[in-house]
Enzyme design. Sequence first.
Site, short mmCIF file in Angstrom:
data_model
loop_
_atom_site.label_atom_id
_atom_site.label_comp_id
_atom_site.label_asym_id
_atom_site.label_seq_id
_atom_site.Cartn_x
_atom_site.Cartn_y
_atom_site.Cartn_z
N GLY A 13 0.83 -1.20 0.00
CA GLY A 13 0.00 0.00 0.00
C GLY A 13 0.86 1.25 0.00
O GLY A 13 1.92 1.27 0.63
N ARG A 74 1.05 -4.75 -5.81
CA ARG A 74 1.10 -6.02 -5.09
C ARG A 74 1.40 -7.08 -6.16
O ARG A 74 0.82 -7.04 -7.24
CB ARG A 74 -0.25 -6.27 -4.39
CG ARG A 74 -0.61 -5.08 -3.47
CD ARG A 74 -1.62 -5.44 -2.41
NE ARG A 74 -2.21 -4.23 -1.83
CZ ARG A 74 -1.87 -3.70 -0.65
NH1 ARG A 74 -0.93 -4.27 0.09
NH2 ARG A 74 -2.46 -2.63 -0.20
N ASP A 105 4.59 -5.03 6.17
CA ASP A 105 5.04 -6.35 6.61
C ASP A 105 5.08 -7.37 5.46
O ASP A 105 5.98 -8.21 5.42
CB ASP A 105 4.23 -6.85 7.80
CG ASP A 105 2.75 -6.99 7.50
OD1 ASP A 105 2.28 -6.35 6.53
OD2 ASP A 105 2.07 -7.74 8.21
N THR A 129 4.31 2.13 5.75
CA THR A 129 2.92 1.68 5.83
C THR A 129 2.16 2.58 6.80
O THR A 129 2.71 2.96 7.84
CB THR A 129 2.81 0.21 6.29
OG1 THR A 129 1.45 -0.08 6.62
CG2 THR A 129 3.67 -0.10 7.50
N ASP A 131 -0.15 1.58 8.57
CA ASP A 131 -0.69 0.74 9.64
C ASP A 131 0.13 0.76 10.94
O ASP A 131 -0.38 0.38 11.99
CB ASP A 131 -0.79 -0.73 9.18
CG ASP A 131 -1.61 -0.89 7.92
OD1 ASP A 131 -2.40 0.02 7.62
OD2 ASP A 131 -1.44 -1.91 7.22
N ASP A 133 2.40 -1.25 11.88
CA ASP A 133 2.39 -2.59 12.48
C ASP A 133 3.73 -3.32 12.39
O ASP A 133 3.77 -4.54 12.47
CB ASP A 133 1.27 -3.44 11.83
CG ASP A 133 1.42 -3.53 10.32
OD1 ASP A 133 2.28 -2.84 9.76
OD2 ASP A 133 0.66 -4.30 9.70
N ARG A 175 -5.52 -2.37 8.70
CA ARG A 175 -5.50 -3.83 8.55
C ARG A 175 -5.79 -4.48 9.89
O ARG A 175 -6.75 -4.13 10.54
CB ARG A 175 -4.15 -4.30 7.99
CG ARG A 175 -3.95 -3.94 6.54
CD ARG A 175 -3.89 -5.22 5.71
NE ARG A 175 -3.46 -4.94 4.38
CZ ARG A 175 -2.68 -5.73 3.67
NH1 ARG A 175 -2.23 -6.86 4.18
NH2 ARG A 175 -2.36 -5.42 2.44
P1 ATP Z 1 0.67 -2.47 3.61
O1 ATP Z 1 1.07 -2.61 5.06
O2 ATP Z 1 0.53 -1.07 3.20
O3 ATP Z 1 -0.51 -3.31 3.25
P2 ATP Z 1 2.43 -4.51 2.67
O4 ATP Z 1 3.86 -4.46 2.27
O5 ATP Z 1 2.13 -5.29 3.92
O6 ATP Z 1 1.91 -3.03 2.75
P3 ATP Z 1 1.26 -6.61 1.02
O7 ATP Z 1 0.26 -6.53 -0.06
O8 ATP Z 1 0.98 -7.47 2.19
O9 ATP Z 1 1.56 -5.09 1.46
O10 ATP Z 1 2.65 -7.10 0.37
C1 ATP Z 1 3.20 -6.44 -0.74
C2 ATP Z 1 3.85 -7.44 -1.65
O11 ATP Z 1 4.92 -8.11 -0.97
C3 ATP Z 1 2.95 -8.57 -2.14
O12 ATP Z 1 2.13 -8.18 -3.21
C4 ATP Z 1 3.97 -9.60 -2.57
O13 ATP Z 1 4.50 -9.31 -3.83
C5 ATP Z 1 5.07 -9.42 -1.51
N1 ATP Z 1 4.89 -10.44 -0.47
C6 ATP Z 1 4.03 -10.43 0.56
N2 ATP Z 1 4.09 -11.58 1.25
C7 ATP Z 1 5.00 -12.35 0.62
C8 ATP Z 1 5.50 -13.67 0.82
N3 ATP Z 1 5.08 -14.44 1.82
N4 ATP Z 1 6.43 -14.15 -0.07
C9 ATP Z 1 6.87 -13.37 -1.07
N5 ATP Z 1 6.43 -12.14 -1.32
C10 ATP Z 1 5.51 -11.62 -0.49
#
Ligand code: ATP
Length: 326
Positions: A13, A74, A105, A129, A131, A133, A175
């Site tokens: 995000g 994503r 995360d 982020t 969040d 978190d 989240r």
């Molecule tokens: P936000 O906190 O704003 O939601 P975020 O980084 O947690 O941000 P996610 O959509 O959970 O957002 O993760 C972003 C991208 O990171 C995913 O689209 C994916 O490409 C990669 N990612 C997340 N989890 C994994 C995983 N277990 N293995 C490999 N890549 C991952």
Amino acid sequence: MTENYIGILTSGGDASGMNAAIRAVTRSAIFNGLKVKGIYRGYEGLIADEVKELNTEDVSNIIQRGGTILKTARSKDFMTPQGRAKAYETLRKEHITALVIIGGDGSLTGARIFADEHEDIVCIGLPGTIDNDLYGTDTTIGYDTALNTIVECVDKIRDTATSHDRLFFVEVMGRDAGFLAQYGAVAAGAEAAIIPEDHTDADQLETFINRGFRKTKNSSIVIVSESNKDKGALHYAKRVEKEYPQYDVRVSILGHLQRGGSPSAYDRILASRLGDGAIQALLEGQRNVMIGIHNDQIAYIPFAEAIKTDKPIDKSLIRILNELSI
Ligand code: ATP
């Protein structure tokens, strides 16, 4: 000999202050004699080789802008070994030997897995982020700006709530983390917050109603975290309509406006310190850590630690909200 580059990407995000972080990483790297390439659209763009060199002027005039000039995405492909192998090919082709990942995360979970698979690439994470978190850092880039936006919105909702003697449920992002809801509630003088971290066997809505939180007031605002565990503001509004029909209830879901807007001074400074911290960490030979700020000091947090679930909320904030909302 071919020169090596630092790659930088934003993922997950978007969060206000990501641009300030891109600027800080780029300028701090160049100041220290290093070269930088920007990777567009997060891990998706890394897989698809959407890469461009960044110079100091490429990051001019962005510290005040929300969103991310590198775009974010994503990526399902990056969650597969084949996708990550393609990402690695891009890095080799572009002579990128160190990667700075700005994200939440999920993004840092991806970075951790990628770093384990490809030991010749140094990965450094920055907490980006709304969040808040991620473990090991007091706040994350974008959190303060989102919090300020929530407070501004709730102040406006209070005007209408008071004029009509209404009970408002305001749903905020976060989240599975209740930081935005709990801290937003304290800052906006709301009557209550419903957050996942405060889950006990007791029904939170019942507790608030029984406490008589509306008895002495002619309007009330309850901030509800979007977390699935709590089912959201609509769920609570429906329950009140059914179980406590004496209340005139309304719902406001703040949604994506919480992500946008110019970053607060706090987020710009945080992003600048963290961006510089990423380059200092690389120069010191650190690898596979997230840069955070804890007690006003730069901290290096191993990925595994940073992405631990359920970062605790200071319980005193729950007590203070209860106390001050009488
Ligand atoms: P936000 O906190 O704003 O939601 P975020 O980084 O947690 O941000 P996610 O959509 O959970 O957002 O993760 C972003 C991208 O990171 C995913 O689209 C994916 O490409 C990669 N990612 C997340 N989890 C994994 C995983 N277990 N293995 C490999 N890549 C991952």
